[in-house]
Each structure stands twice: as structure tokens, then as C-alpha cells.
Design a protein around this motif. Structure first.
Motif, mmCIF file in Angstrom:
data_model
loop_
_atom_site.group_PDB
_atom_site.id
_atom_site.type_symbol
_atom_site.label_atom_id
_atom_site.label_comp_id
_atom_site.label_asym_id
_atom_site.label_seq_id
_atom_site.Cartn_x
_atom_site.Cartn_y
_atom_site.Cartn_z
ATOM 1 N N LYS A 1 0.797 -1.265 -0.082
ATOM 2 C CA LYS A 1 0.050 -0.120 0.085
ATOM 3 C C LYS A 1 0.742 1.107 0.127
ATOM 4 C CE LYS A 1 -4.360 -1.736 0.517
ATOM 5 N NZ LYS A 1 -5.322 -1.295 -0.617
ATOM 6 N N ARG A 2 1.973 1.297 0.323
ATOM 7 C CA ARG A 2 2.992 2.406 0.615
ATOM 8 C C ARG A 2 4.284 2.382 0.011
ATOM 9 N NH1 ARG A 2 1.149 5.385 6.416
ATOM 10 N NH2 ARG A 2 -0.880 4.930 6.122
ATOM 11 N N SER B 1 -3.486 2.704 2.714
ATOM 12 C CA SER B 1 -3.041 3.630 1.869
ATOM 13 C C SER B 1 -2.941 4.955 2.649
ATOM 14 C CB SER B 1 -3.968 3.786 0.522
ATOM 15 O OG SER B 1 -3.762 2.860 -0.238
#
Length: 284
Positions: free
Chosen positions: A183-184, A272
Motif C-alpha cells: 500500500k505504501r 493507503s
């Protein structure tokens, strides 16, 4: 890999300062740089250097040995150094600039603005790079839809930091990187081994003051233009001294502090990050 690759020894210069570097060393490196010269490079390697009068020699020597089908140039930005970094750069056949605003962000911004290449690779001045680094990074960066890539890196052993301990830390670091990437992914993009499309980098821009994480901030902004992808090739790992670890003291302290920090952030990796202004946000 647990053991250090043998090629690292090629760049194990023992000079303590600029005045100890023989002219024939500069001449040897410059011969290779001349052979690599291209008026229309596809790739620009941008390096920010602050007080690296000897390390930048090792760095450029390793980059001069790159084996790749992608033509490239080397740009070094002297980031307000107080040592003789500028003298070392003046004796090397690379394009160099001076950035008086302290910080990797301002230095890399200046380098990017003067880059000729369609793609930019960021490298650190105190690292040495394997001969396949440019090739492996650009092969992934030129894939459809990719605007940014990052690679893994390894530490060179020193007294108090044996290679087997550093290897354990690297394996843990690689596992965390896999979790971050879900997500990152921008949290994995470090200037030691990172690349992006110049056009979009210029639109996003680096933060123009001295703060950590300027590379990740740029990558976060690049995500609006495409995806970030990891270069997983172990052969393409740059190698660096454990200077960042030594700031914590012993290896055990360095390892423990990183475990604590990553443990606190673990749950956040599965969601996120909300859109925000990376030029004014704080490193929380």
C-alpha cells in the motif's frame, strides 16, 4: 548474499583525502568516462554530494564500469561541501554543479533540472555500484505504466559490524519492504538506488529545504502518473558503509531501534496514505 562480492575490492581506495589521490587514478577513471560519453543520453545519473572528497571517487569509479545498452551521463551536485569535494569533481569528467541550499532535495532538484536523459537514476555519493546496476534499473523503469523504481542495497562489513550480522538486518529490511510495497511503496524509495521518468519528476519536484525523506515524498507525488515497481535483482544491489547504523552505536542498538520503529508502524502499512501536500507535511 552473506559474503561481500569480490568486485567491491576494486573500489576499496585507501586515500584519506583529495591530496593523497594520484593523478593516474583520475586518468584511469576519466578514460572510462570518455568512452561512455554520449551527447544524447537516455539516462541521467544524479548524485548529491556533501563532504565526499574521497567517497565520490569510489562512487564514480564504479559507475564508470557500468555495462549497459542504455547511454547515460553522470551529474554530481556539490551540496555546499566544506571539504575538497569540488576539487575531486573538477578532476573527473562528469557534469557537476553547486547547490548552496543545504539538503538532498535541493541538490537532486538542481541535478534533475540539468539532466538530459529521459530517465533519472539517483545514486548516493558514498556507495559503489555493480556493473549491471543501470541495466537492471532501466529495464524495469521502461516497462509500460512504470514511473518510478527502487532497488535493494547492502552494507559493507567493518569492525563491530560483521557481514553475517549485516546480512540478517538486510533480510529483515527486505521483508519490511515487501509489506510496505502493498500500500505504501514510496516508503521504499531511497536515493541510494532509485529511478523515475524525468518528465514526471520535474512536474512533481523535490522539497526545497533540508529534511529527510525527500526521495519518498517525490515518489508519493509520482504515483499520480503511474506505478512504482521494485527491482528485486540481488546482482543490482549497491553497497555502502554502515554509517547510518553506526550513529546508533553498536549493531545490537541499531537493530533494536529499527525493530521498535518498524513495529510501531506495522499496522499502518496495510492502508493507503491519504493525499496530502508533501512539500509542507512533517515526518511523523
Amino acid at each position: 548474499m552473506i559474503k561481500e562480492p569480490s568486485w567491491i575490492k576494486e573500489y576499496d581506495f585507501s586515500y584519506k583525502n583529495f591530496h593523497e589521490i594520484p593523478n593516474d587514478v583520475f586518468e584511469s577513471i576519466n578514460q572510462k568516462l570518455t568512452h561512455l560519453y554520449n551527447e544524447a543520453p537516455l539516462v541521467s545519473i544524479v548524485i548529491a554530494a556533501w563532504n565526499e572528497e574521497v567517497n565520490i571517487l569510489k562512487n564514480i569509479a564504479s559507475l564508470a564500469d557500468q555495462i549497459t545498452c542504455f547511454p547515460f551521463e553522470i551529474i554530481v551536485v556539490d551540496n555546499n561541501s566544506t571539504d575538497l569535494t569540488s576539487k575531486t569533481l573538477n578532476k573527473l569528467k562528469v557534469r557537476s554543479y553547486f547547490q548552496g541550499i543545504q539538503g538532498a532535495g535541493p541538490a537532486r532538484q538542481l541535478g534533475m533540472e540539468n539532466a538530459k536523459g529521459k530517465y533519472i537514476l539517483l545514486a548516493d555519493a558514498d556507495c559503489v555500484y555493480p556493473k549491471c546496476w543501470v541495466e537492471e534499473m532501466i529495464k524495469v523503469l521502461t516497462e509500460p505504466g512504470v514511473v518510478c523504481v527502487y532497488g535493494r542495497y547492502s552494507f559493507i562489513s567493518e569492525i563491530g559490524y560483521p557481514r553475517w550480522q549485516l546480512w540478517i538486518l538486510e533480510k529483515m529490511k527486505d521483508i519490511i519492504a515487501e509489506l510496505r510495497h502493498i500500500k505504501r511503496p514510496y516508503l521504499n524509495t531511497f536515493g541510494i538506488s532509485m529511478g523515475y521518468v524525468t518528465e514526471y519528476g520535474l512536474k512533481a519536484g523535490f522539497i526545497m529545504h533540508n529534511t529527510r525523506g525527500e526521495d519518498g515524498r517525490l515518489s508519493f507525488d509520482l504515483m499520480k502518473y503511474g506505478k512504482i515497481k521494485q527491482v528485486k535483482s540481488d546482482r543490482a544491489r549497491p553497497w555502502t558503509a554502515p554509517r547510518t547504523l553506526q550513529r546508533d552505536g553498536s549493531f545490537f542498538k541499531a537493530l533494536t531501534s529499527r525493530i521498535i520503529i518498524e513495529s510501531k508502524k506495522l499496522l499502518s502499512l496495510f492502508s493507503s496514505h491519504k493525499p496530502h501536500d508533501t512539500k509542507t507535511s512533517k515526518n511523523d
